[in-house]
Scaffold this motif. Structure first.
Motif, PDB file in Angstrom:
ATOM      1  N   PHE A 146      64.079 -15.784  65.928  1.00 40.95           N
ATOM      2  CA  PHE A 146      63.674 -16.716  66.983  1.00 40.95           C
ATOM      3  C   PHE A 146      62.988 -16.029  68.174  1.00 40.95           C
ATOM      4  CE2 PHE A 146      67.139 -18.969  64.810  1.00 40.95           C
ATOM      5  CZ  PHE A 146      66.494 -20.160  64.517  1.00 40.95           C
ATOM      6  N   ASN A 147      63.050 -14.684  68.197  1.00 40.34           N
ATOM      7  CA  ASN A 147      62.403 -13.940  69.269  1.00 40.34           C
ATOM      8  C   ASN A 147      62.939 -14.288  70.672  1.00 40.34           C
ATOM      9  OD1 ASN A 147      60.610 -11.808  69.304  1.00 40.34           O
ATOM     10  ND2 ASN A 147      58.989 -13.060  70.211  1.00 40.34           N
ATOM     11  N   ILE A 148      64.233 -14.506  70.748  1.00 45.31           N
ATOM     12  CA  ILE A 148      64.896 -14.740  72.042  1.00 45.31           C
ATOM     13  C   ILE A 148      66.204 -13.936  72.066  1.00 45.31           C
ATOM     14  CG2 ILE A 148      63.979 -17.084  72.423  1.00 45.31           C
ATOM     15  CD1 ILE A 148      66.748 -18.092  71.396  1.00 45.31           C
ATOM     16  N   PRO A 149      66.821 -13.756  73.253  1.00 42.62           N
ATOM     17  CA  PRO A 149      68.095 -13.017  73.319  1.00 42.62           C
ATOM     18  C   PRO A 149      69.202 -13.736  72.549  1.00 42.62           C
ATOM     19  CG  PRO A 149      67.163 -13.310  75.515  1.00 42.62           C
ATOM     20  CD  PRO A 149      66.362 -14.184  74.587  1.00 42.62           C
ATOM     21  N   VAL A 150      70.001 -12.970  71.826  1.00 44.03           N
ATOM     22  CA  VAL A 150      71.076 -13.533  70.998  1.00 44.03           C
ATOM     23  C   VAL A 150      72.342 -12.702  71.181  1.00 44.03           C
ATOM     24  CG1 VAL A 150      71.839 -13.923  68.613  1.00 44.03           C
ATOM     25  CG2 VAL A 150      69.481 -14.435  69.241  1.00 44.03           C
ATOM     26  N   ILE A 151      73.484 -13.377  71.235  1.00 41.97           N
ATOM     27  CA  ILE A 151      74.777 -12.680  71.235  1.00 41.97           C
ATOM     28  C   ILE A 151      75.456 -12.938  69.894  1.00 41.97           C
ATOM     29  CG2 ILE A 151      77.101 -12.605  72.233  1.00 41.97           C
ATOM     30  CD1 ILE A 151      75.969 -13.391  74.885  1.00 41.97           C
ATOM     31  N   ALA A 152      76.028 -11.899  69.299  1.00 38.67           N
ATOM     32  CA  ALA A 152      76.894 -12.099  68.132  1.00 38.67           C
ATOM     33  C   ALA A 152      78.271 -11.536  68.445  1.00 38.67           C
ATOM     34  CB  ALA A 152      76.311 -11.422  66.900  1.00 38.67           C
ATOM     35  N   ASP A 153      79.270 -12.103  67.780  1.00 37.72           N
ATOM     36  CA  ASP A 153      80.670 -11.684  67.961  1.00 37.72           C
ATOM     37  C   ASP A 153      81.177 -11.229  66.612  1.00 37.72           C
ATOM     38  OD1 ASP A 153      83.490 -12.354  67.332  1.00 37.72           O
ATOM     39  OD2 ASP A 153      83.643 -13.213  69.340  1.00 37.72           O
ATOM     40  N   ASP A 154      81.605  -9.984  66.501  1.00 38.19           N
ATOM     41  CA  ASP A 154      82.351  -9.596  65.309  1.00 38.19           C
ATOM     42  C   ASP A 154      83.748  -9.216  65.770  1.00 38.19           C
ATOM     43  OD1 ASP A 154      81.837  -9.468  62.375  1.00 38.19           O
ATOM     44  OD2 ASP A 154      82.885  -7.564  62.660  1.00 38.19           O
ATOM     45  N   SER A 155      84.729  -9.812  65.114  1.00 34.75           N
ATOM     46  CA  SER A 155      86.084  -9.672  65.629  1.00 34.75           C
ATOM     47  C   SER A 155      87.088  -9.656  64.499  1.00 34.75           C
ATOM     48  CB  SER A 155      86.377 -10.811  66.611  1.00 34.75           C
ATOM     49  OG  SER A 155      85.965 -12.048  66.077  1.00 34.75           O
TER      50      SER A 155
ATOM     51  N   PRO B  55     110.119  -4.028  60.397  1.00 36.26           N
ATOM     52  CA  PRO B  55     110.965  -4.363  61.548  1.00 36.26           C
ATOM     53  C   PRO B  55     110.161  -4.661  62.808  1.00 36.26           C
ATOM     54  CG  PRO B  55     111.112  -2.015  61.029  1.00 36.26           C
ATOM     55  CD  PRO B  55     110.268  -2.638  59.961  1.00 36.26           C
ATOM     56  N   GLN B  56     110.789  -5.393  63.732  1.00 38.82           N
ATOM     57  CA  GLN B  56     110.126  -5.856  64.953  1.00 38.82           C
ATOM     58  C   GLN B  56     109.381  -4.723  65.675  1.00 38.82           C
ATOM     59  OE1 GLN B  56     109.813  -9.053  66.073  1.00 38.82           O
ATOM     60  NE2 GLN B  56     108.539  -8.206  67.719  1.00 38.82           N
ATOM     61  N   ALA B  57     110.030  -3.574  65.824  1.00 34.80           N
ATOM     62  CA  ALA B  57     109.453  -2.483  66.624  1.00 34.80           C
ATOM     63  C   ALA B  57     108.156  -1.950  66.025  1.00 34.80           C
ATOM     64  CB  ALA B  57     110.461  -1.347  66.766  1.00 34.80           C
ATOM     65  N   GLU B  58     107.948  -2.209  64.721  1.00 35.16           N
ATOM     66  CA  GLU B  58     106.748  -1.676  64.054  1.00 35.16           C
ATOM     67  C   GLU B  58     105.697  -2.757  63.792  1.00 35.16           C
ATOM     68  OE1 GLU B  58     108.129   0.508  60.575  1.00 35.16           O
ATOM     69  OE2 GLU B  58     109.761   1.299  61.823  1.00 35.16           O
ATOM     70  N   ARG B  59     105.837  -3.896  64.475  1.00 36.76           N
ATOM     71  CA  ARG B  59     104.929  -5.015  64.200  1.00 36.76           C
ATOM     72  C   ARG B  59     103.776  -5.098  65.204  1.00 36.76           C
ATOM     73  NH1 ARG B  59     107.362  -8.217  60.216  1.00 36.76           N
ATOM     74  NH2 ARG B  59     105.984  -9.989  60.631  1.00 36.76           N
ATOM     75  N   THR B  60     103.382  -3.969  65.744  1.00 37.61           N
ATOM     76  CA  THR B  60     102.336  -3.966  66.772  1.00 37.61           C
ATOM     77  C   THR B  60     100.936  -4.098  66.165  1.00 37.61           C
ATOM     78  OG1 THR B  60     102.406  -1.563  66.620  1.00 37.61           O
ATOM     79  CG2 THR B  60     103.653  -2.576  68.428  1.00 37.61           C
ATOM     80  N   GLY B  61     100.026  -4.625  66.991  1.00 41.61           N
ATOM     81  CA  GLY B  61      98.638  -4.769  66.553  1.00 41.61           C
ATOM     82  C   GLY B  61      97.792  -5.258  67.703  1.00 41.61           C
ATOM     83  N   ARG B  62      96.537  -5.555  67.386  1.00 43.62           N
ATOM     84  CA  ARG B  62      95.654  -6.040  68.454  1.00 43.62           C
ATOM     85  C   ARG B  62      94.503  -6.859  67.864  1.00 43.62           C
ATOM     86  NH1 ARG B  62      95.561  -1.529  66.854  1.00 43.62           N
ATOM     87  NH2 ARG B  62      97.342  -1.064  68.163  1.00 43.62           N
ATOM     88  N   PHE B  63      94.042  -7.824  68.676  1.00 46.55           N
ATOM     89  CA  PHE B  63      92.787  -8.481  68.381  1.00 46.55           C
ATOM     90  C   PHE B  63      91.669  -7.654  68.991  1.00 46.55           C
ATOM     91  CE2 PHE B  63      95.034 -12.725  68.016  1.00 46.55           C
ATOM     92  CZ  PHE B  63      94.649 -12.968  66.716  1.00 46.55           C
ATOM     93  N   VAL B  64      90.582  -7.523  68.253  1.00 45.80           N
ATOM     94  CA  VAL B  64      89.406  -6.795  68.737  1.00 45.80           C
ATOM     95  C   VAL B  64      88.201  -7.738  68.674  1.00 45.80           C
ATOM     96  CG1 VAL B  64      87.869  -4.823  68.324  1.00 45.80           C
ATOM     97  CG2 VAL B  64      90.318  -4.622  67.824  1.00 45.80           C
ATOM     98  N   CYS B  65      87.383  -7.699  69.723  1.00 41.30           N
ATOM     99  CA  CYS B  65      86.125  -8.461  69.714  1.00 41.30           C
ATOM    100  C   CYS B  65      85.007  -7.539  70.178  1.00 41.30           C
ATOM    101  CB  CYS B  65      86.224  -9.653  70.667  1.00 41.30           C
ATOM    102  SG  CYS B  65      84.654 -10.511  70.914  1.00 41.30           S
ATOM    103  N   VAL B  66      83.984  -7.399  69.358  1.00 42.16           N
ATOM    104  CA  VAL B  66      82.785  -6.668  69.778  1.00 42.16           C
ATOM    105  C   VAL B  66      81.641  -7.660  69.893  1.00 42.16           C
ATOM    106  CG1 VAL B  66      81.064  -4.943  69.134  1.00 42.16           C
ATOM    107  CG2 VAL B  66      83.503  -4.453  68.832  1.00 42.16           C
ATOM    108  N   LEU B  67      81.044  -7.719  71.073  1.00 42.91           N
ATOM    109  CA  LEU B  67      79.861  -8.546  71.280  1.00 42.91           C
ATOM    110  C   LEU B  67      78.634  -7.658  71.202  1.00 42.91           C
ATOM    111  CD1 LEU B  67      80.997 -10.781  74.294  1.00 42.91           C
ATOM    112  CD2 LEU B  67      81.035 -11.332  71.857  1.00 42.91           C
ATOM    113  N   ALA B  68      77.649  -8.090  70.426  1.00 43.08           N
ATOM    114  CA  ALA B  68      76.361  -7.393  70.388  1.00 43.08           C
ATOM    115  C   ALA B  68      75.324  -8.311  71.025  1.00 43.08           C
ATOM    116  CB  ALA B  68      75.957  -7.084  68.948  1.00 43.08           C
ATOM    117  N   ILE B  69      74.525  -7.733  71.928  1.00 46.42           N
ATOM    118  CA  ILE B  69      73.437  -8.487  72.554  1.00 46.42           C
ATOM    119  C   ILE B  69      72.143  -7.901  72.051  1.00 46.42           C
ATOM    120  CG2 ILE B  69      72.346  -9.150  74.721  1.00 46.42           C
ATOM    121  CD1 ILE B  69      74.993  -8.296  76.081  1.00 46.42           C
ATOM    122  N   ALA B  70      71.367  -8.731  71.333  1.00 43.00           N
ATOM    123  CA  ALA B  70      70.060  -8.276  70.842  1.00 43.00           C
ATOM    124  C   ALA B  70      68.969  -9.000  71.631  1.00 43.00           C
ATOM    125  CB  ALA B  70      69.927  -8.587  69.356  1.00 43.00           C
ATOM    126  N   GLN B  71      68.013  -8.226  72.118  1.00 43.93           N
ATOM    127  CA  GLN B  71      66.892  -8.804  72.865  1.00 43.93           C
ATOM    128  C   GLN B  71      65.598  -8.273  72.282  1.00 43.93           C
ATOM    129  OE1 GLN B  71      67.776  -9.081  77.328  1.00 43.93           O
ATOM    130  NE2 GLN B  71      68.924  -7.290  76.691  1.00 43.93           N
TER     131      GLN B  71
END
Ligand SMILES: O=c1[nH]c(=O)c2ncn([C@@H]3O[C@H](COP(=O)(O)OP(=O)(O)OP(=O)(O)O)[C@@H](O)[C@H]3O)c2[nH]1
Ligand SMILES: [Mg+2]
Length: 197
Positions: A63-72, A112-128
């Protein structure tokens, strides 16, 4: 600026983005909102950055315009970082949120509870057009529950307890999610760029 394209077909992400972009006064469109159908973009990368770039650059070129993508996705320590970049397709190519989280719960049932750690990750890419793609990352730490609880959100929200919260990401309101989420943290880092559009 009239509108900004978010290179996604994920309705859950778009709900988050609508809450996040509303205060900025910017209208956003997903790939499902455009007048012409957009073919699925194959996510062949092995990192969030690579996949976000693939999506943002493909649509920017078209489209030749700025675009954001989210990979998460969600990284679970007891699963050595899985599902990670494969979060959407963890239980198969049909990308079903419920079977994905059920697969995680089964794999985690004896952890077990103590080992149930984790995280959500979001990477935004801006292409222009004519410029190098920019990346911004946001993370939200937490723990994985033993069962799915809550009706809000999408994906793995019903099994994710943000650090310090007694409620899952699917029990809190969309506004509450979007104050603490990985997506909000990544978006905060591009707020100034978005405002100057
Ligand atoms: O509970 C969740 N709360 C979130 O806030 C969240 N953000 C991402 N995810 C998971 O990670 C996949 C992304 O994969 P993904 O970046 O390839 O997106 P997708 O394929 O669904 O859509 P698209 O943007 O590529 O069109 C999603 O499907 C979800 O399973 C989340 N789960
Ligand atoms: Mg995808």
């Amino acid at each position: 600026m009239e509108e900004l394209i978010i290179a996604t077909k994920n309705k859950g992400k778009m709900k988050d983005f609508r809450v996040l972009f509303e205060p900025l006064g910017i209208k956003i469109s997903s790939l499902l909102d455009l007048s012409e159908p957009i073919d699925d973009i194959e996510e062949t990368g092995t990192t969030f950055e690579e996949n976000a770039a693939i999506k943002a650059e493909a649509i920017c070129e078209k489209f030749n315009i700025p675009v954001i993508a989210d990979d998460s996705g969600i990284e679970i320590d007891a699963l050595n970082g899985a599902p990670g970049v494969y979060s959407a397709r963890y239980a198969g190519e049909d990308k079903d949120d419920k079977t994905n989280l059920e697969k995680v719960l089964t794999e985690m049932q004896d952890v077990p509870q103590a080992e149930r750690t984790g995280r959500f990750v979001c990477v935004l890419a801006i292409a222009q057009p004519g410029q190098q793609t920019i990346f911004k990352r946001g993370e939200c730490e937490g723990t994985i529950g033993y069962q799915a609880i809550g009706k809000n959100g999408f994906g793995y929200d019903p099994i994710f307890y943000p650090t310090g919260s007694a409620k899952t990401m699917a029990e809190i309101t969309p506004d509450e999610k979007n104050q603490i989420s990985h997506r909000k943290k990544a978006l905060d880092k591009i707020e100034n760029w978005v405002k100057q559009l």
